[in-house]
Structures are given as C-alpha cells and as structure tokens.
Design an enzyme around this catalytic site. Structure first.
Site, mmCIF file in Angstrom:
data_model
loop_
_atom_site.group_PDB
_atom_site.id
_atom_site.type_symbol
_atom_site.label_atom_id
_atom_site.label_comp_id
_atom_site.label_asym_id
_atom_site.label_seq_id
_atom_site.Cartn_x
_atom_site.Cartn_y
_atom_site.Cartn_z
ATOM 1 N N CYS A 249 19.914 82.362 26.599
ATOM 2 C CA CYS A 249 20.954 82.666 27.604
ATOM 3 C C CYS A 249 20.466 83.578 28.721
ATOM 4 O O CYS A 249 21.113 84.583 29.037
ATOM 5 C CB CYS A 249 22.196 83.274 26.959
ATOM 6 S SG CYS A 249 23.104 82.077 26.023
ATOM 7 N N TYR A 293 23.827 85.501 30.473
ATOM 8 C CA TYR A 293 24.606 84.532 31.257
ATOM 9 C C TYR A 293 24.704 84.922 32.724
ATOM 10 O O TYR A 293 25.529 84.383 33.454
ATOM 11 C CB TYR A 293 26.033 84.342 30.715
ATOM 12 C CG TYR A 293 26.178 83.391 29.545
ATOM 13 C CD1 TYR A 293 25.094 82.716 29.021
ATOM 14 C CD2 TYR A 293 27.429 83.149 28.974
ATOM 15 C CE1 TYR A 293 25.250 81.845 27.956
ATOM 16 C CE2 TYR A 293 27.591 82.275 27.912
ATOM 17 C CZ TYR A 293 26.499 81.635 27.408
ATOM 18 O OH TYR A 293 26.662 80.761 26.366
ATOM 19 N N TRP A 311 28.056 88.277 29.036
ATOM 20 C CA TRP A 311 27.980 87.633 27.716
ATOM 21 C C TRP A 311 27.230 88.523 26.730
ATOM 22 O O TRP A 311 27.512 88.522 25.531
ATOM 23 C CB TRP A 311 27.278 86.277 27.829
ATOM 24 C CG TRP A 311 27.136 85.587 26.514
ATOM 25 C CD1 TRP A 311 28.090 84.881 25.851
ATOM 26 C CD2 TRP A 311 25.967 85.547 25.690
ATOM 27 N NE1 TRP A 311 27.592 84.411 24.659
ATOM 28 C CE2 TRP A 311 26.292 84.802 24.539
ATOM 29 C CE3 TRP A 311 24.674 86.075 25.815
ATOM 30 C CZ2 TRP A 311 25.366 84.565 23.513
ATOM 31 C CZ3 TRP A 311 23.754 85.838 24.800
ATOM 32 C CH2 TRP A 311 24.103 85.091 23.664
ATOM 33 N N HIS A 512 24.578 73.598 26.476
ATOM 34 C CA HIS A 512 23.149 73.852 26.239
ATOM 35 C C HIS A 512 22.255 72.656 26.559
ATOM 36 O O HIS A 512 21.166 72.540 26.008
ATOM 37 C CB HIS A 512 22.889 74.335 24.798
ATOM 38 C CG HIS A 512 23.390 75.713 24.545
ATOM 39 N ND1 HIS A 512 23.667 76.203 23.281
ATOM 40 C CD2 HIS A 512 23.666 76.720 25.399
ATOM 41 C CE1 HIS A 512 24.095 77.449 23.377
ATOM 42 N NE2 HIS A 512 24.103 77.794 24.650
ATOM 43 N N HIS A 600 22.142 76.225 31.023
ATOM 44 C CA HIS A 600 23.576 76.472 31.166
ATOM 45 C C HIS A 600 24.131 75.985 32.506
ATOM 46 O O HIS A 600 24.841 76.719 33.200
ATOM 47 C CB HIS A 600 23.872 77.958 30.973
ATOM 48 C CG HIS A 600 23.643 78.419 29.561
ATOM 49 N ND1 HIS A 600 22.401 78.755 29.094
ATOM 50 C CD2 HIS A 600 24.483 78.594 28.522
ATOM 51 C CE1 HIS A 600 22.482 79.115 27.836
ATOM 52 N NE2 HIS A 600 23.737 79.011 27.447
#
Ligand SMILES: *[C@@H]1O[C@H](CO)[C@@H](O)[C@H](O)[C@H]1NC(C)=O
Ligand SMILES: *[C@@H]1O[C@H](CO)[C@@H](O)[C@H](O)[C@H]1NC(C)=O
Ligand SMILES: *[C@@H]1O[C@H](CO)[C@@H](O)[C@H](O)[C@H]1NC(C)=O
Length: 657
Positions: A249, A293, A311, A512, A600
């Site tokens: 992430c 994120y 996140w 993902h 993402h």
C-alpha cells in the site's frame, strides 16, 4: 432510474456467476506421454486421481533427463478449456516441483498454441492457471526450471486437471474472440500477487506484494518482490529486507533517472528506492508524516511530492511533503493542505484522503484531479500552497476511479469511474475530460460518454495511439471479492469521445489489481486479492497477469500486423530538443509515453505526448515539448505509428532537463 438499472445489472451478474462454473473435466480414458519418466512414475500417474503417485522425470541411473521436461495429456476429444491445474507431489518431498513453465494447447498434437507461461512459487499447493477459452484435445506442460532450486534437474507432477465452463451441467459453447476487439493472448503466472508494479529501464517489470506473497498486515520490515522478464516470461523472486520496509500500500513515483521511489504503506514512515542501474534497493530517510494509501508524483525539479494516506501511520493531518534526492531529505509543505482533497467516505478519514489523482505540472506545481469532487493545485515551492480548481462538473467523489493524462501537450486528462466510498459502495460509469493549462487556474471540464460498465478498482492505461484502455474493476466496490467484476475492457477514443467494448478477459481484476503498458505496446493486466487464505469464492488471490494485445496490433483474422520499426534514436534528449529518429517508411506520427507505475488504481507516472514529425525519407524529426511540466524528465517509450495507428515497439529514452 439509473440506480434501478444498476441494481438489475448486479442482479444479472450474480445470477450468471451462480449458474456458470469452472469444472474439472472427467479424466476417464485420458492418456499421457512425456519426454522422460522413471519406471514406476509413468506420465499416467499424473491422471490417476491419486496425489501420492506421480509422474517423475528419469532420475536413475545418472545422468538424469535434465530440464526442460514435458508431459502431453490427451483428453481423447476436443473441449473448450480455460484452465489447467498442476498439483505438486505431497509436501514431504519438494524435489521436482515445477517452477518456470509453459502451458500449450493443441487440437491435433502438432500445432501448439501457447496459452500460459511463468513461474510458480515453491510450495505444495495446487496451481491453477486460467486463460481465455481455447479449443483443445491436447495439453502440453513444459517445465523449464525447478521451483526450489534452479540448479536441480527433476520434474514431478502428482495430478493434472483441465477445466471447462459449465452452465447448468452443459459445457459452454465456444465463442471465438471477436475480430477487431483485441486478444487476451496469454496468462503469465507469478510466485506472488503483483499488487504494485513499475516498468524498469531494462524493459523488465518490478513487482511486489507485501510481507507475504499472498497476504498483508502488520509492519514486518520486509517485502516479497519479483522481477518479470517479458522476453522469457519468467520471474525471479527476492525478499527485500535491507530497507526494513514492508512496501504494501505505498506511494510510487519514478524519478528523473528511472529509480522507483516507494513510500510508506505497512511500514508507514519508510522510503525505499529501487535503482535499476545497480539492481539494488536503497533506504532513504523516513517521511516526516507516516502514510499508507497516499499518492505521490515527481515534480519539474525532480523532487517527489506526496499527500494523504491515513490508511496507516495514524489518521488525519496528512498534508503534503516533498523528497529531494540531491539533499536526501523530506520536507513538510504545511501549505499543501489535505483538507480540500478529502472525499466524504463512509469509512471516515481512514479512507477519505486515499489515492489522490496527482499530476506533476508546470513550474513545480501538482494538479490533483480527484478522487474528491473538488480538484486542487498544489505549489511545491517554499512551504507549499493550495489553490482550489473547481469541480469535475456533476461527478461525485470517485474513490478508486482512474485518471489518465492521455495528451500532456494539451493538458488533457481522462477520468473514469470510481465510487462515493471505498467499500460497499456502487461504482459509477461517469467519464470526463479535464483540460489543465496555466497552474492555479481552473481547468476546463467536459463530459464524455459514460462507460458501459460501472467500475471501481479498475485500471487505466494510455496507449501510443492516444486511446485509453480501462480494464477490470467491479460495479460495487467490495475489497477482496470478485463479485460484479467487469471482464469486458473498454477503449476510449479522444477523437470520437466514445467507448468501445473489447473482448473479455478470463480472470477478474478487482481490488489490488494493476495494469501497465509494456514496451511492446501490449498491456499487462495482473494481480488482485492478497487475502491470505481468503474466505473461499468470491475471494481469491490472483498470482498472475493476462497480456492484452490491443486491436491496433492485429489484423481482422487475429494475426499480428506488420509494425513500423524505429532503428535509431538518441538515448537521451533534453526538454525542448529536436529529436531525429530513423524509422521505417510510412510513419505518420510518434508518441512518447512515460514509464508507468501502478498500484491501487493509481498510476501518476504514465502520461503521453503526441508528436508530429517532419519527414525526410526514413529520417523523422520531432520536438520534445520545452516545458518539463509537460515532458516530465525521466524514462519514456518512443513509439512510431503508421496511418492505421499500428505502433512500433517502444524505444526507451531518457528525457532530461
Ligand atoms: C467419469 O466418467 C466415467 C466413465 O464414463 C464414469 O464411470 C465416472 O463416474 C465419471 N466420474 C465422475 C466423477 O463423474
Ligand atoms: C496411491 O499411490 C501410492 C504411491 O504409489 C500407493 O502407495 C497407494 O496405494 C495409492 N493409493 C491408491 C488408493 O491406489
Ligand atoms: C512560478 O511560480 C512562482 C510561485 O511559486 C511564481 O512566482 C512565478 O511567477 C511562476 N512562474 C511562471 C512562469 O508562471
């Protein structure tokens, strides 16, 4: 009305999923042959339903029949097959587990079609390789390396199964790919779920998952990475721990030298840099604000700007900061405010500052095109500043939608899809063209045709001809689930402002998943999942990619078109420079596309510059845009295109200040 229609669409897709199933074909009467076997371990042992008995290539007396080894399964009649599974021998002995491999199919045992290749992880779980349906009687599996050690020379397989689609106990009829709609040519298997990818200056693709190849969580201080070589189809594996960074992430940006700057994620403060020149991971200083994120983008002076990311690393207050590789420092930009770019997510601040659509632009500014309703300019000079840039017309918050700069010269960005909230939220079909010009002035926004499929967690890739391919995603955002997945990609034309539906892919690509343009002008569409053991269907891990061949590379009969070729071009060009290209005759235009990175639904690195040449025989001259905010320095692919829009293979080159 549109809500009701969306609901019906979801209902129909659920009904479809409920009645269509991937079923192993009954192996009764099948036979198998192989290039080699040990007496007692005949090829038929891979079809006998007994996982303790196996096909084993000959191992005594020495020397063994070394790799590659192959096995051919004869199903005795022709089926519409879409998957092959390989069950390794029981875990008590890992000798001969298949690592790198090819899967081919044939109707006549003579003409073979490659449907999959790649590298399996070294473990005892059954590997199921899925691909677009083909007609086949024969399956040939060729092992090219052993999973546990490339030096070993054995091959073993306990069980092979072949799958077809069955609807209400009737096999699905064969539907050949429609002409002119592209081809999902082959599947590539990987030892990990490719959740993040970056194109490298050697033409290979760097990929990584998290601390585990199939799972995430915690701050583990290491990451499973791999490098995929599109030339061979094989992948290497490496656990990276020297930067003490679990890079799940993250924010990703490519700097002026093609280095991959990876920030935050599970180890939320960390920065790691992959340098393709030395094939090395280097630790850089921690960010001033821990993040996960967040998005990041390279700016016109080479610094890397990041914002958002609640996140991980604590919630809220994720204003901008910037990394300068010459001083190797992160500096807070307290004037680059996160508050104007928040969405109104049902999950609160944890979600609302995620995955900003950032574009490094002229004069050290960054344009933020979404996913918030409001767009913003960030100035990265001094302590930073924020300037509102208006709304995307009637679009709502569009979390996990896509934004693609398909014409940087004209400042044009296509935005598509996304959902009001990160999860349990209906995605939109909305699409807009946002045209940016002078920094800190409001862009022009126009509506373009909506997509046919509502998508969240989709991927957007700009192609050399200026069209934009949007693939994957799902109609209702449900992390880790493949429900309501859109298997049909759509191709947007900037000329007509309309979308064309293309041939469907085989494997759902939702949360993902990643897509990225490859140097040969095909598209890599991979990943999805990373849910560890998952909870069974519709949750699953996708240790693979499908390679999409866009319509511009194909004749109507599905064969490959002849392509223009670039025989010579400088490896470096300054912004504003004239560039002389030697290419085949008949080239009418060129395009530069900056190397992409993806995770993402975000790819802040890719952008395209269309170039019109002056022509003298096979010598073409084009001019690189003079503004570094347009021709953002770094590595780019140069494509030549003929009058049918057929692109050459991309030549790598570096744009410098
Ligand atoms: C497979 O086919 C054989 C022969 O027709 C039959 O005896 C057997 O029951 C079938 N197996 C399954 C699992 O349906
Ligand atoms: C399965 O294979 C193993 C190894 O060859 C053998 O010992 C065993 O008897 C087989 N089981 C059955 C049910 O045939
Ligand atoms: C660039 O931005 C700075 C503020 O950061 C401003 O003072 C300057 O006028 C801008 N230059 C141009 C050419 O717009």
């Amino acid at each position: 009305m549109s809500r009701i229609y969306g609901g019906l669409t979801i209902l129909f897709s659920l009904l479809h999923i409920a009645s269509s199933a991937s079923v192993a074909i009954n192996r009764s009467g099948w036979s198998a042959t192989a290039d080699s076997f040990e007496p007692g371990n005949e090829p038929a042992k891979a079809l006998d339903g007994n996982a303790s008995s196996l096909w084993h290539s000959r191992y005594s007396p020495a020397p063994v029949d070394s790799l590659p080894n192959w096995i051919i399964v004869d199903m005795k009649s022709t089926f519409n097959v879409h998957a092959v599974s390989i069950q390794p021998r029981p875990s008590s002995n890992s000798n001969g587990r298949v690592g790198s491999h090819k899967v081919e199919v044939s109707t006549d045992n003579s003409n073979w079609q490659l449907v999959a290749l790649g590298t399996y992880n070294n473990d005892a779980t059954t590997k199921k390789t899925t691909f677009v349906t083909r007609r086949a009687r024969y399956i040939r599996i060729t092992a090219t390396s052993e999973a546990q050690s490339a030096a070993n020379q054995w091959t073993t397989i306990a069980e092979i199964n072949v799958f077809h689609d069955v609807v209400d106990s009737t096999p699905t009829p064969y539907t050949p790919p429609a002409a002119g709609k592209g081809l999902w040519e082959k599947t590539v298997d990987f030892p990990l779920v490719p959740v993040a990818v970056s194109l490298l200056t050697n033409g290979k693709l760097l990929m990584w998952s998290a601390y585990a190849r199939d799972n995430f969580g915690g701050e583990r201080g290491y990451t499973q990475t791999g490098i995929y070589d599109p030339g061979t189809g094989e992948s290497t594996q490496l656990q990276v721990s020297n930067t003490q960074h679990d890079m799940f992430c993250p924010g990703i940006s490519l700097d002026f030298n093609g280095r991959v700057i990876v920030t935050g994620g599970s180890n939320a403060a960390k920065t790691s840099i992959y340098d393709p020149a030395g094939n090395a991971w280097i630790a850089a200083p921690n960010m001033q604000i821990a993040r996960g994120y967040q998005s990041s983008t390279t700016c016109t002076d080479g610094r890397v700007f990041t914002i958002g990311g609640s996140w991980s690393g604590g919630r809220g207050g994720k204003d901008g900061e910037i990394y300068d590789s010459t001083t190797n420092t992160w500096t807070k930009l307290p004037g680059a405010l996160v508050s104007p770019m928040l969405t109104n997510d049902a999950g609160g601040i944890w979600r609302s500052d995620n995955h900003a659509w950032l574009f490094g632009w002229k004069n050290k500014t960054v344009f933020q095109a979404g996913p918030s309703i409001v767009m913003n300019w960030y100035d990265t000079t001094g302590s930073g500043s924020t300037t509102g840039a208006g709304n995307r017309l009637d679009d709502g918050h569009a979390m996990n939608g896509n934004a693609i700069m398909y014409d940087a010269t004209a400042g044009k960005i296509l935005t598509a899809g996304g959902s009001p909230s990160y999860e349990d939220s209906d995605a939109r079909t909305n699409a807009y063209v946002v045209t940016i010009g002078m920094p800190k002035t409001n862009p022009t926004v126009s509506k373009t045709q909506n997509m046919a499929y509502a998508r969240s967690f989709a991927n957007g890739v700009v192609l050399p001809d200026g069209t934009v391919l949007v693939t994957g995603g799902q109609a209702r955002a449900k992390p880790f689930q493949d429900t309501t997945a859109a298997l049909v990609p759509e191709l947007w034309s900037p000329v007509t402002g309309t979308w064309t539906q293309l041939n469907p892919m085989a494997i759902p690509r939702t949360y993902h998943s990643v897509a990225i343009l490859m140097p040969d002008a095909t598209v890599f569409q991979g990943g999805g999942g990373l849910c560890g053991q998952c909870n069974g269907a519709p949750e699953s891990n996708h240790f693979d990619a499908e390679i999409f061949v866009p319509p511009y590379l194909l004749n109507t009969d599905g064969s490959r078109r002849a392509r223009p070729t670039i025989s010579a071009v400088a490896s470096k060009a300054r912004v504003g420079a004239s560039l002389v290209v030697t290419a085949s005759s008949g080239v009418i235009k060129f395009a530069l596309i900056r190397f992409g990175t993806a995770t993402h639904a975000v790819n802040t690195d890719q952008r395209r510059i269309p170039l019109t040449p002056t022509v003298s025989g096979t010598s073409y001259t084009v001019t690189v845009p003079a503004d570094a905010g347009v021709a953002l320095p770094g590595f780019w692919l140069l494509f030549a295109l003929d009058d049918a829009g057929t692109p050459s293979v991309g030549k790598m080159m570096q744009v410098t200040l």
